[in-house]
Design an enzyme around this catalytic site. Structure first.
Site, mmCIF file in Angstrom:
data_model
loop_
_atom_site.group_PDB
_atom_site.id
_atom_site.type_symbol
_atom_site.label_atom_id
_atom_site.label_comp_id
_atom_site.label_asym_id
_atom_site.label_seq_id
_atom_site.Cartn_x
_atom_site.Cartn_y
_atom_site.Cartn_z
ATOM 1 N N ASP A 1 -0.183 -7.405 1.964
ATOM 2 C CA ASP A 1 0.332 -6.128 1.940
ATOM 3 C C ASP A 1 2.039 -6.049 1.747
ATOM 4 O O ASP A 1 2.580 -5.960 3.032
ATOM 5 C CB ASP A 1 -0.032 -5.187 3.218
ATOM 6 N N SER B 1 4.206 2.514 8.005
ATOM 7 C CA SER B 1 3.867 1.282 7.310
ATOM 8 C C SER B 1 4.990 0.718 6.337
ATOM 9 O O SER B 1 5.988 1.433 5.997
ATOM 10 C CB SER B 1 3.039 1.626 6.096
ATOM 11 N N HIS C 1 0.834 -1.045 0.107
ATOM 12 C CA HIS C 1 0.079 0.045 0.007
ATOM 13 C C HIS C 1 0.848 1.275 -0.188
ATOM 14 O O HIS C 1 0.485 2.375 -0.287
ATOM 15 C CB HIS C 1 -0.993 0.011 1.396
HETATM 16 N N1 ARG Z 1 -1.196 2.458 7.102
HETATM 17 C C1 ARG Z 1 -0.376 3.065 8.035
HETATM 18 C C2 ARG Z 1 0.756 3.777 7.147
HETATM 19 O O1 ARG Z 1 0.731 3.829 6.112
HETATM 20 C C3 ARG Z 1 0.213 2.241 9.317
HETATM 21 C C4 ARG Z 1 -0.715 2.010 10.294
HETATM 22 C C5 ARG Z 1 -0.368 1.191 11.168
HETATM 23 N N2 ARG Z 1 -1.082 1.331 12.537
HETATM 24 C C6 ARG Z 1 -1.342 0.639 13.499
HETATM 25 N N3 ARG Z 1 -2.149 1.098 14.411
HETATM 26 N N4 ARG Z 1 -0.360 -0.272 13.934
HETATM 27 O O2 ARG Z 1 1.809 4.161 7.669
#
Ligand code: ARG
Length: 276
Positions: free
Chosen positions: A135, A233, A82
């Site tokens: 992912d 992420s 992503h």
């Molecule tokens: N999707 C998020 C990003 O792009 C990461 C989120 C992780 N969240 C969590 N509560 N561990 O950075």
């Protein structure tokens, strides 16, 4: 990225995309310390923690960092699929001219460490934006980095590092408070690997999320407080010296009962071998 962001129409202007990442950051969680609830870390302690960056898209202040990554072989770096989506980049990743992996730079405001262009990018075509399964993306460097910068991947689903209760650390330069405060220096948070039943209870496939035990692993603390957050992420979750997960998603950050969800490395090892 959060549901709200991915459902947006394609964003033509990267800056807008970056802004939206901040604007859609979840409301501050129970814990408001750092990664959320973490502590400063140094790249020497976790040399396999890398940043994925583009100054053209995200500005030079923090070296253009927008995601984390893990170095698993002298030429192979793993991040989240992503991270290379249009929702994050505002364009197809192939159009990003200055995609880089940065290794050995603790403080993104500085220029130490190494910065590598990529010779190959493989984004898992099976990544499902809806439930976020699979992912993972594999980034290939054109030069080899010393073996000391690599972390071994979990041996398989039965690797003891996946046992519920095992201590694990997550590393990143992401949001430290859940309100869009991106870190300039590397942070780490110590959490625990959780049982699939616990993860599934937290994310039964409702609006909060859909935990898929086959391809995901989740980690956190019973009372929350320590977690990865936006901007982390793709970064590493390491237990017993092995890479067990990549930061993928979560509901809020550090919220009790809403653990962080990670791409399960044992589930994608074959893809890494095939595309690394
Ligand atoms: N999707 C998020 C990003 O792009 C990461 C989120 C992780 N969240 C969590 N509560 N561990 O950075």
């Amino acid at each position: 990225m959060r549901r709200s962001l991915r459902s947006l129409p394609v964003l033509a202007v990267p800056l807008v995309a970056a802004l939206m990442m901040v604007l859609t950051a979840p409301a501050p969680a129970t814990a408001d310390r750092v990664v959320v609830g973490g502590h400063p870390a140094r790249t020497v302690e976790a040399p396999w923690t890398a940043a994925v960056a583009s100054r053209a898209l995200f500005g030079g202040k923090r070296s253009g960092q927008f995601c984390g990554a893990a170095v698993v072989s002298p030429t192979t770096v793993l991040t989240a699929a992503h991270c290379l989506s249009r929702a994050v980049l505002g364009m197809d990743w192939r159009q990003v001219r200055d995609l880089r992996v940065i290794i050995g730079r603790n403080d993104l405001r500085k220029s130490d460490g190494m910065e590598y262009p990529l010779v190959r990018v493989w984004v898992n075509p099976a990544y499902e934006a809806d439930n976020r399964a699979g992912d993972i993306a594999v980034l290939t460097l054109g030069v080899t980095v010393p073996a000391a910068y690599t972390v071994p991947m979990a041996a398989g689903r039965g690797d003891p590092a996946y046992r519920p209760g095992v201590r694990a650390a997550v590393y990143g330069w992401g949001d430290t408070g859940g309100g869009g405060e991106y870190a300039s220096t590397l942070h780490a948070a110590t959490v625990r690997v959780l049982a699939d039943t616990v993860c599934r209870t937290a994310y039964p496939g409702n609006a909060e999320g859909d935990y898929q035990p086959r391809s995901m692993v989740c980690a956190g603390l019973p009372d929350g407080g320590r977690d990865a957050c936006q901007g982390d992420s793709g970064g590493p979750l390491v237990a017993q010296g092995r890479l067990v997960g990549l930061v993928s998603w979560g509901s809020g950050c550090g919220v009790a009962g809403r653990p962080g969800v990670y791409t399960r490395i044992s589930a994608v090892a074959g893809l890494v071998a095939a595309h690394g």
